[in-house]
Design an enzyme around this catalytic site. Structure first.
Site, PDB file in Angstrom:
ATOM      1  N   GLY A  31     -14.548 -23.635 -43.203  1.00  0.00           N
ATOM      2  CA  GLY A  31     -13.840 -23.412 -44.457  1.00  0.00           C
ATOM      3  C   GLY A  31     -12.403 -22.982 -44.247  1.00  0.00           C
ATOM      4  O   GLY A  31     -11.835 -23.182 -43.178  1.00  0.00           O
ATOM      5  N   HIS A  34      -7.638 -26.738 -44.599  1.00  0.00           N
ATOM      6  CA  HIS A  34      -6.208 -27.080 -44.537  1.00  0.00           C
ATOM      7  C   HIS A  34      -6.082 -28.551 -44.143  1.00  0.00           C
ATOM      8  O   HIS A  34      -7.103 -29.244 -43.973  1.00  0.00           O
ATOM      9  CB  HIS A  34      -5.479 -26.149 -43.570  1.00  0.00           C
ATOM     10  N   GLY A  36      -5.477 -29.970 -41.426  1.00  0.00           N
ATOM     11  CA  GLY A  36      -6.169 -30.353 -40.190  1.00  0.00           C
ATOM     12  C   GLY A  36      -7.590 -30.786 -40.504  1.00  0.00           C
ATOM     13  O   GLY A  36      -8.051 -31.852 -40.067  1.00  0.00           O
ATOM     14  N   HIS A  37      -8.300 -29.972 -41.293  1.00  0.00           N
ATOM     15  CA  HIS A  37      -9.658 -30.357 -41.705  1.00  0.00           C
ATOM     16  C   HIS A  37      -9.619 -31.682 -42.489  1.00  0.00           C
ATOM     17  O   HIS A  37     -10.486 -32.542 -42.314  1.00  0.00           O
ATOM     18  CB  HIS A  37     -10.274 -29.282 -42.611  1.00  0.00           C
ATOM     19  N   GLN A 153     -13.899 -26.980 -27.190  1.00  0.00           N
ATOM     20  CA  GLN A 153     -15.044 -27.139 -28.098  1.00  0.00           C
ATOM     21  C   GLN A 153     -15.440 -28.610 -28.213  1.00  0.00           C
ATOM     22  O   GLN A 153     -16.636 -28.951 -28.197  1.00  0.00           O
ATOM     23  CB  GLN A 153     -14.677 -26.570 -29.468  1.00  0.00           C
ATOM     24  N   VAL A 176      -3.244 -31.686 -36.142  1.00  0.00           N
ATOM     25  CA  VAL A 176      -2.257 -31.740 -37.228  1.00  0.00           C
ATOM     26  C   VAL A 176      -1.407 -30.479 -37.150  1.00  0.00           C
ATOM     27  O   VAL A 176      -1.941 -29.371 -36.988  1.00  0.00           O
ATOM     28  CB  VAL A 176      -2.962 -31.828 -38.603  1.00  0.00           C
ATOM     29  N   SER A 186      -6.839 -21.962 -39.700  1.00  0.00           N
ATOM     30  CA  SER A 186      -7.178 -20.993 -40.751  1.00  0.00           C
ATOM     31  C   SER A 186      -6.632 -19.621 -40.384  1.00  0.00           C
ATOM     32  O   SER A 186      -6.301 -18.817 -41.261  1.00  0.00           O
ATOM     33  CB  SER A 186      -8.689 -20.928 -40.932  1.00  0.00           C
ATOM     34  N   ARG A 187      -6.520 -19.336 -39.094  1.00  0.00           N
ATOM     35  CA  ARG A 187      -6.064 -18.009 -38.654  1.00  0.00           C
ATOM     36  C   ARG A 187      -4.548 -17.834 -38.807  1.00  0.00           C
ATOM     37  O   ARG A 187      -4.064 -16.706 -38.694  1.00  0.00           O
ATOM     38  CB  ARG A 187      -6.491 -17.743 -37.208  1.00  0.00           C
TER      39      ARG A 187
HETATM   40  P1  AMP Z   1     -12.753 -24.667 -38.043  1.00  0.00           P
HETATM   41  O1  AMP Z   1     -12.943 -24.618 -39.514  1.00  0.00           O
HETATM   42  O2  AMP Z   1     -11.555 -23.911 -37.563  1.00  0.00           O
HETATM   43  O3  AMP Z   1     -14.005 -24.379 -37.268  1.00  0.00           O
HETATM   44  O4  AMP Z   1     -12.412 -26.175 -37.706  1.00  0.00           O
HETATM   45  C1  AMP Z   1     -13.256 -27.220 -38.117  1.00  0.00           C
HETATM   46  C2  AMP Z   1     -12.832 -28.495 -37.439  1.00  0.00           C
HETATM   47  O5  AMP Z   1     -11.478 -28.793 -37.789  1.00  0.00           O
HETATM   48  C3  AMP Z   1     -12.868 -28.394 -35.899  1.00  0.00           C
HETATM   49  O6  AMP Z   1     -13.338 -29.630 -35.372  1.00  0.00           O
HETATM   50  C4  AMP Z   1     -11.424 -28.170 -35.555  1.00  0.00           C
HETATM   51  O7  AMP Z   1     -11.076 -28.612 -34.262  1.00  0.00           O
HETATM   52  C5  AMP Z   1     -10.733 -29.008 -36.613  1.00  0.00           C
HETATM   53  N1  AMP Z   1      -9.353 -28.550 -36.793  1.00  0.00           N
HETATM   54  C6  AMP Z   1      -8.924 -27.278 -37.043  1.00  0.00           C
HETATM   55  N2  AMP Z   1      -7.576 -27.238 -37.085  1.00  0.00           N
HETATM   56  C7  AMP Z   1      -7.144 -28.515 -36.851  1.00  0.00           C
HETATM   57  C8  AMP Z   1      -5.861 -29.124 -36.761  1.00  0.00           C
HETATM   58  N3  AMP Z   1      -4.735 -28.432 -36.914  1.00  0.00           N
HETATM   59  N4  AMP Z   1      -5.795 -30.449 -36.515  1.00  0.00           N
HETATM   60  C9  AMP Z   1      -6.939 -31.185 -36.343  1.00  0.00           C
HETATM   61  N5  AMP Z   1      -8.171 -30.669 -36.430  1.00  0.00           N
HETATM   62  C10 AMP Z   1      -8.283 -29.351 -36.668  1.00  0.00           C
END
Ligand code: AMP
Length: 283
Positions: A31, A34, A36-37, A153, A176, A186-187
């Site tokens: 969640g 952004h 990236g997601h 990961q 992204v 998110s952080r």
């Molecule tokens: P998270 O919600 O942070 O666990 O991320 C969920 C998924 O989104 C994971 O596969 C992350 O690698 C991917 N993700 C997070 N930030 C980015 C980003 N800036 N660009 C591309 N993928 C991202």
């Protein structure tokens, strides 16, 4: 966009699509959605008939002193963004549903999980491997999408899918970034204005290292020394690691003669930022 809270509900929806011969893409997230997601969602949309996004802040991947309690949570905003992007189903189970009383199984990956973030976040990748295994079994997607932002990961998830014979294609999506190069995360919401101004130095540093390493005129040791100094001078409070490693095995490299990755984790105040870039040797 519908919301499923239980595995039974998720399976019913996915089963309906399977009956129509439709392909399914899964985008696992915690969640605080952004761009990236959303890039992962767009990649899934482009290749699959149906897209499921999961939203679950997984307690098992946070250490006891980490930010599980603080992690940004806003399901209503997330649901709106995902729905606008064409997600068919949001899977948002509770912690008790994912880990009911008596839950006792851990998926642990050897080797790949030991260096880098694994050395600084004990148990983190066990938590990731366990929850991703569950999600892949629960949803049984044709493809699952992961960001290169969390490069270690991504490799761990690929290993799990191969080792457990999960019939899913793991698809990697490039990182992204904001206009100044900072990888979206998110952080980033935790950063003060002053910290946000320093943060892009991380990307600029590893990008410059990668450029020079690709030319082959310098090696990892010299570049790491240069990068450490630059990150420290910029005002980062602590550097967990800055390393050059094989892009597939994450083995440390003395020289870049095959595809590699520069990976970094550094702290700005209470916030830990990670990033990485590819190095493709030109000779
Ligand atoms: P998270 O919600 O942070 O666990 O991320 C969920 C998924 O989104 C994971 O596969 C992350 O690698 C991917 N993700 C997070 N930030 C980015 C980003 N800036 N660009 C591309 N993928 C991202």
């Amino acid at each position: 966009m519908d919301i499923a809270r239980s595995v039974a509900d998720l399976r019913m929806r996915v089963g309906g699509w399977r009956g129509l011969d439709q392909t399914v893409g899964l985008v696992p997230t915690m969640g605080a959605i952004h761009d990236g997601h959303l890039a992962l969602v767009r990649a899934a949309r482009a290749a699959c008939d149906r897209v499921v996004t999961s939203l679950f802040v997984n307690p098992k991947q946070f250490g006891p002193t980490e930010d599980f309690g603080l992690y940004p949570r806003n399901e209503a905003d997330d649901a709106r963004l995902l729905s606008d992007e064409g997600v068919d189903l949001l899977f948002a189970p509770s912690v008790d549903h994912v880990y009911p009383e008596g839950f006792a199984t851990t998926v642990a990956v050897a080797g790949l999980t030991e260096p880098l973030c694994g050395a600084y976040r004990p148990g983190h990748f066990d938590g990731v491997a366990t929850v991703v295994s569950k999600l892949l079994i629960q949803c049984a997607p044709d493809r699952a999408y992961f960001g290169e932002k969390d490069y270690q990961q991504l490799l761990v998830v690929r290993r799990v899918a191969r080792d457990l014979d999960l019939p899913v294609e793991i698809v990697a999506v490039p990182t992204v970034r904001d206009a100044d190069g900072l990888a979206l995360s998110s952080r980033n919401a935790y950063l003060s204005c002053a910290e946000r101004a320093i943060a892009p130095v991380l990307y600029r540093t590893i990008a410059e290292m990668a450029r020079r390493l690709a030319d082959g005129r310098t090696g990892p040791a010299a570049e790491i020394e240069w990068g450490r100094a630059r990150i420290s001078e910029a005002g980062f409070d602590r550097l967990d690691y800055l390393e050059v490693r094989d892009a597939e095995t994450l083995e440390a490299l003395d020289a870049v003669t095959r595809p590699a990755r520069v990976l970094v984790a550094a702290w700005l105040g209470p916030t830990r930022l990670i990033d990485n870039v590819p190095v493709l040797p030109r000779r």
